[in-house]
Scaffold this motif. Structure first.
Motif, PDB file in Angstrom:
ATOM      1  N   ALA A  36       1.040  -0.874   0.132  1.00  0.00           N
ATOM      2  CA  ALA A  36      -0.332  -0.665   0.194  1.00  0.00           C
ATOM      3  C   ALA A  36       1.283   1.277  -0.025  1.00  0.00           C
ATOM      4  O   ALA A  36       0.427   2.502   0.117  1.00  0.00           O
ATOM      5  N   GLY A  37       2.538   1.368   0.174  1.00  0.00           N
ATOM      6  CA  GLY A  37       2.992   2.052   0.315  1.00  0.00           C
ATOM      7  C   GLY A  37       3.308   2.721   1.363  1.00  0.00           C
ATOM      8  O   GLY A  37       4.158   4.047   1.195  1.00  0.00           O
ATOM      9  N   VAL A  38       3.490   2.231   2.222  1.00  0.00           N
ATOM     10  CA  VAL A  38       3.617   2.216   3.544  1.00  0.00           C
ATOM     11  C   VAL A  38       4.844   0.974   4.036  1.00  0.00           C
ATOM     12  O   VAL A  38       5.062   0.758   3.910  1.00  0.00           O
ATOM     13  N   ARG A  39       5.597   2.062   4.619  1.00  0.00           N
ATOM     14  CA  ARG A  39       7.078   1.438   5.349  1.00  0.00           C
ATOM     15  C   ARG A  39       7.091   0.875   6.352  1.00  0.00           C
ATOM     16  O   ARG A  39       6.818   1.912   7.268  1.00  0.00           O
ATOM     17  N   PHE A  40       7.379   0.429   6.935  1.00  0.00           N
ATOM     18  CA  PHE A  40       7.810  -0.171   7.977  1.00  0.00           C
ATOM     19  C   PHE A  40       8.588  -0.284   8.564  1.00  0.00           C
ATOM     20  O   PHE A  40       9.484  -2.060   7.792  1.00  0.00           O
TER      21      PHE A  40
END
Length: 383
Positions: free
Chosen positions: A213-217
């Protein structure tokens, strides 16, 4: 600025010799006055012995002067003869006074090098071109309202520990490759993330779902005393979530993760680079601590874990004796792991020892993710 060369200081014996001449005394006269043998004073006059506290007191009485005068003569002489101070002492002291330098070295965030390189490394770590631009050690400012400690009925400005941890999150997140952030994709992935909370073995898939989703974790161990739970940070318009798993419990992990996702979905802090660093986060859905931004994120996280309406109804129907079987049946109906139900009920009833066997570690199930830093592991960042 180069330091001026210290003015040479004579040995205290030189002054005593001059004082004897001024008074017309001989060495033997002073020995008689002090009640010692003349040869006992020879090391003092030759500069081979110093003035002890006892001798300073005796000389003060002999010359009718304060004993401190002679003690200070010796102190000035000793300091003058001391080895030049390592220039790194002041540099290291300046950094250690504000930041957890030893922990940063221990965890491989910076190297243990000479003072000049320490300055350079710290500037690189914090992304600054000048020391003066770094908060606390210089005059650098933190964007107004960008940082908060939430929980415990107060809000306070972020401190150096949280600031340092946050920048480690940023450094690692910058190395994570991810597509452009999509709010629709993140919203659509929440149910998928929730389904992976049913089994601890499935937690390892959550970071990849976020990245799609384009969220870096990134998972970064908290610095001692920082009490950080998580953060959402925006890097060049792209969101990243950093977590510590400080409490290392499934209910806390689920709550903090959804809390930070809510910050992302609402774009909290996007215009000021950082949204709140969440410390000692309360997972009580009814908690009114923190700002309106935090309350909204808390409500979304609580509803994600166990919908409030269902949780309230369950507690009212089963209290005060909620059995393990009650929890298992309710968790199955809610399609969530029993540990998350237990955590929510604990907060609602203030019975934190109830069914604690469900609060087992989750951190180890995330160690398969590439971007994990701490707990004996180091994530390369190129610094």
């Amino acid at each position: 600025m180069p330091q001026s060369k210290p003015v040479p200081v004579d040995h205290p014996g030189t002054f005593i010799k001059e004082e004897l001449e001024a008074r017309g005394w001989e060495q033997v006269d002073l020995a008689y006055i002090l009640g010692v043998l003349p040869q006992a004073l020879s090391p003092l006059f030759s500069g081979k012995a110093g003035i002890t506290p006892d001798m300073a007191a005796s000389l003060g009485a002999a010359f009718d002067m304060p004993p401190d005068f002679f003690a200070n003569l010796q102190k000035m002489y000793d300091l003058n003869k001391a080895k030049p101070v390592d220039p790194g002492v002041r540099t290291r002291a300046s950094w250690v006074s504000h930041f957890p330098v030893r922990d940063m070295i221990k965890r491989g965030w910076i190297e243990d090098t000479e003072p000049g390189l320490l300055d350079l490394q710290m500037m690189r770590f914090f992304g600054k071109n000048r020391i003066e631009d770094i908060p606390w050690i210089g005059r650098g400012e933190i964007a107004p309202g960008a940082f908060r400690l939430s929980g415990n009925d107060y809000e306070a400005a972020i401190g150096p520990l949280q600031y340092t941890w946050l920048h480690r999150v940023i450094k690692i997140a910058e190395t994570v490759s991810a597509p452009l952030y999509s709010e629709d994709k993140l919203r659509g992935s929440l149910s998928k993330i929730r389904s992976h909370l049913l089994d601890r073995e499935d937690l390892k898939h959550i970071p990849s779902i976020l990245r799609e989703a384009g969220v870096r974790f990134v998972l970064v161990e908290a610095l001692p005393g920082s009490k950080v739970d998580g953060v959402c940070v925006w890097i060049d318009g792209q969101p990243a979530i950093g977590m510590t798993t400080r409490l290392d419990r499934l209910d806390n992990f689920a709550f903090v993760l959804r809390h930070e996702c809510e910050h992302v979905l609402r774009g909290d802090g996007r215009d000021v680079a950082f949204v709140p660093v969440d410390c000692e986060m309360k997972t009580d859905p009814d908690s009114q601590d923190g700002s309106e931004i935090e309350r909204r994120a808390n409500e979304a996280a609580a509803e994600f874990c166990v919908p409030k309406q269902h949780l309230t109804s369950f507690i009212l129907r089963k209290s005060p004796f909620i059995s393990e079987q009650d929890v298992l049946a309710f968790a199955a109906r809610m399609e969530i792991h029993p540990a998350i139900v237990v955590g929510q009920v604990q907060h609602k009833t203030n019975k934190y020892n109830w069914l604690r066997k469900y609060q087992t570690s989750v951190r180890e199930h995330l160690f398969g993710w590439q971007y994990v830093d701490g707990w004996g592991r180091q994530c390369p960042t190129g610094l």
